[in-house]
Scaffold this active site. Structure first.
Site, short mmCIF file in Angstrom:
data_model
loop_
_atom_site.label_atom_id
_atom_site.label_comp_id
_atom_site.label_asym_id
_atom_site.label_seq_id
_atom_site.Cartn_x
_atom_site.Cartn_y
_atom_site.Cartn_z
N HIS A 24 25.70 70.33 -12.93
CA HIS A 24 26.84 70.37 -13.60
C HIS A 24 26.80 69.35 -14.51
O HIS A 24 27.64 68.32 -15.02
CB HIS A 24 27.96 69.85 -12.68
CG HIS A 24 28.10 68.50 -11.87
ND1 HIS A 24 27.64 67.38 -12.36
CD2 HIS A 24 28.31 68.23 -10.54
CE1 HIS A 24 27.83 66.49 -11.67
NE2 HIS A 24 28.20 66.89 -10.43
N GLU A 80 31.95 66.58 -1.94
CA GLU A 80 31.48 67.58 -2.85
C GLU A 80 30.35 68.47 -2.44
O GLU A 80 29.73 68.16 -1.50
CB GLU A 80 30.77 66.65 -4.11
CG GLU A 80 30.48 67.32 -5.40
CD GLU A 80 30.05 66.22 -6.42
OE1 GLU A 80 29.87 65.13 -6.32
OE2 GLU A 80 30.12 67.05 -7.62
N ASP A 82 27.60 69.71 -2.98
CA ASP A 82 26.09 69.74 -2.83
C ASP A 82 25.88 68.99 -1.50
O ASP A 82 24.68 69.02 -1.02
CB ASP A 82 25.41 68.76 -3.99
CG ASP A 82 26.08 67.64 -4.49
OD1 ASP A 82 27.21 67.36 -3.99
OD2 ASP A 82 25.41 66.58 -4.77
N HIS A 145 32.07 58.23 -5.37
CA HIS A 145 32.68 58.59 -6.76
C HIS A 145 33.71 59.59 -6.71
O HIS A 145 34.39 60.13 -7.56
CB HIS A 145 31.69 58.91 -7.82
CG HIS A 145 31.14 60.31 -7.37
ND1 HIS A 145 30.93 61.40 -8.35
CD2 HIS A 145 30.29 60.88 -6.53
CE1 HIS A 145 30.55 62.45 -8.09
NE2 HIS A 145 30.17 62.20 -6.89
N ASP A 164 26.31 59.39 -2.38
CA ASP A 164 25.84 59.41 -3.57
C ASP A 164 25.26 57.94 -3.93
O ASP A 164 24.18 58.11 -4.83
CB ASP A 164 26.58 59.95 -4.69
CG ASP A 164 26.85 61.48 -4.45
OD1 ASP A 164 25.99 62.26 -4.01
OD2 ASP A 164 27.90 62.01 -4.82
N TYR A 191 21.00 58.09 -12.92
CA TYR A 191 22.17 58.49 -11.83
C TYR A 191 23.14 57.73 -11.98
O TYR A 191 24.41 57.89 -12.19
CB TYR A 191 21.57 58.52 -10.46
CG TYR A 191 22.39 59.15 -9.46
CD1 TYR A 191 22.17 60.59 -9.08
CD2 TYR A 191 23.44 58.50 -8.81
CE1 TYR A 191 22.84 61.30 -8.25
CE2 TYR A 191 24.38 59.35 -8.07
CZ TYR A 191 23.85 60.50 -7.75
OH TYR A 191 24.81 61.01 -6.76
N HIS A 224 20.70 61.77 -2.14
CA HIS A 224 19.73 62.33 -3.05
C HIS A 224 18.61 61.32 -3.42
O HIS A 224 18.67 60.27 -3.43
CB HIS A 224 20.36 62.38 -4.27
CG HIS A 224 21.49 63.37 -4.65
ND1 HIS A 224 21.52 64.56 -4.46
CD2 HIS A 224 22.88 62.80 -4.72
CE1 HIS A 224 22.55 65.24 -4.42
NE2 HIS A 224 23.55 64.18 -4.88
FE1 FEO Z 1 29.15 63.84 -5.46
FE2 FEO Z 1 25.88 64.37 -4.68
O1 FEO Z 1 27.62 64.77 -4.91
#
Ligand code: FEO
Length: 396
Positions: A24, A80, A82, A145, A164, A191, A224
């Site tokens: 994104h 979110e 993902d 977030h 995240d 990040y 992640h």
């Molecule tokens: Fe806020 Fe990895 O999504």
């Protein structure tokens, strides 16, 4: 290869997205991973899922350990997509009636994403869930977030599942900080600069809360990138530094150019800054992705912005960058503007307006030069660079 047993009975069953290059609007030149964690105790819990198109891969990974039907509960730390896109496939296999734990806002937000009437269990900070020999404690991290974000803490193993938070967009077979070394810090910094910077006051509060709760942390498992197990304190300390927006003796000169005139000005300004013993990064916007530039902005003391004037406006890429930077709320920067123009020359004034709206300390009216800079104009640019360099030195 996944799954990976990260400690006895706890597995990373997530997936690697090797090929994603645009997340994104964030450039993910090293891909990313969507981590999900399976805890096998008397009860079996799954923490988070993955992007929708990787759901079958997640289920395959889980199946190598247990039949997904044996999962007793699913925890969604973050809505979110993902991390939640795989929920419909997962809940279908696990059982639509199995409890789905999330924050209050998580329950609200998940129902705005998915029509299924899942068995939501909304939990707040401090609530616990026993898996038998292990206990999960939930910690809401609202606006870190998203409004729904939360962490899940496993006290017996001292593991923080941090959604995240503390993540990095990095695809690799390495699973742990000790397998990759300090190279990962740049990905973690990027990040932070592009996802969390604007929430820095909340990050500082959260770090305080974690300290007050006396949470012992042996391992941080983000959704992640790699898991922090060798030295979780290293990323926590880095977050404290980034959240305080601590600055290096450094400037970023960010610009675009049409016929190399604004570029020539940028080079002279950068040389002037460097002449004051200050580190400087000249960054051409169409050569460096905006998310790379923001990574440099994070710990820079000054941001000098250059734009040609095009059709009485800023050059569109410069406008794009300024909007992006403004949204991420960098604080306490020195600012200055420059640019070449043909006949109207509004760009410098427009940049100054934007820098002032971000509460930057604009230390000079800026330099605009018609068409191609000559010796005198380049000297003025060099002097502007020196002025910026001196201001950085005085600030420190
Ligand atoms: Fe806020 Fe990895 O999504």
């Amino acid at each position: 290869m996944r799954p990976v047993e990260i400690t006895k009975g706890i597995y990373d069953v997530g997936v690697i997205d090797w090929n994603i290059r645009d997340f994104h609007g964030y450039s993910t030149y090293r891909g990313t991973s969507y981590n999900a964690f399976l805890i096998v105790d008397e009860k079996i819990a799954l923490i988070d899922t993955v992007k929708k198109n990787f759901a079958d891969q997640l289920l395959d990974n889980i199946s190598k350990i247990v039949d997904p039907k044996k999962i007793d509960c699913v925890i969604s730390n973050h809505t979110e997509m993902d991390h939640s896109g795989g929920l419909p496939r997962v809940m279908h296999r696990v059982g639509e009636d199995k409890p789905l734990y999330c924050s209050n806002m998580g329950a609200k937000n998940l129902t705005r994403h998915f029509p299924q009437q899942w068995n939501y269990h909304a939990v707040g900070t401090g609530e616990e869930l026993s898996l038998g020999n292990r206990t999960l404690t939930f910690l809401e991290t609202r606006m870190l977030h998203w409004p729904d974000s939360m962490f899940t803490y496993l006290k017996e193993d001292k593991i923080l599942f941090s959604s995240d938070g503390f993540g990095q967009h990095y695809a690799g077979h390495e699973r742990f900080d000790d397998e990759i070394g300090d190279d990962i810090m740049l990905h973690a910094k990027k990040y932070y600069a592009n996802i969390l910077l604007l929430y820095s006051p909340l990050v500082l509060k959260l770090l305080d809360t974690v300290a007050q709760l006396g949470l012992e942390i042996d391992m941080i498992c983000p959704d992640h990138g790699i898991i922090w197990r060798k030295d979780p304190g290293k990323i926590i300390n880095a977050y404290a530094k980034w959240a305080k927006q601590e600055q290096e003796k450094k400037a970023v000169v960010v610009y675009d150019t049409m016929w190399h005139s604004t570029q020539a000005m940028a080079d002279e300004i950068a040389a002037g800054i460097a002449g004051e013993g200050v580190s400087v990064r000249p960054m051409h916007i169409r050569s460096s992705h905006r998310s790379e530039i923001m990574t440099e902005v994070l710990d820079a003391a000054a941001i000098v912005v250059g734009s040609p004037t095009l059709n009485n406006q800023l050059f569109p890429t410069v406008s794009d960058f300024l909007v992006y930077m403004k949204g991420l709320k960098p604080l306490n920067k020195i600012g200055a503007a420059f640019g070449s123009y043909g006949w109207s020359g509004e760009a410098v004034k427009l940049i100054n307006k934007e820098l002032e709206s971000m509460k930057f300390d604009v230390i000079d009216p800026g330099i605009k030069i018609q068409y191609v800079p000559e010796k005198k104009g380049l000297e003025a640019c060099f002097d502007l660079g020196k002025k910026v360099g001196k201001a950085i030195n005085e600030k420190r």
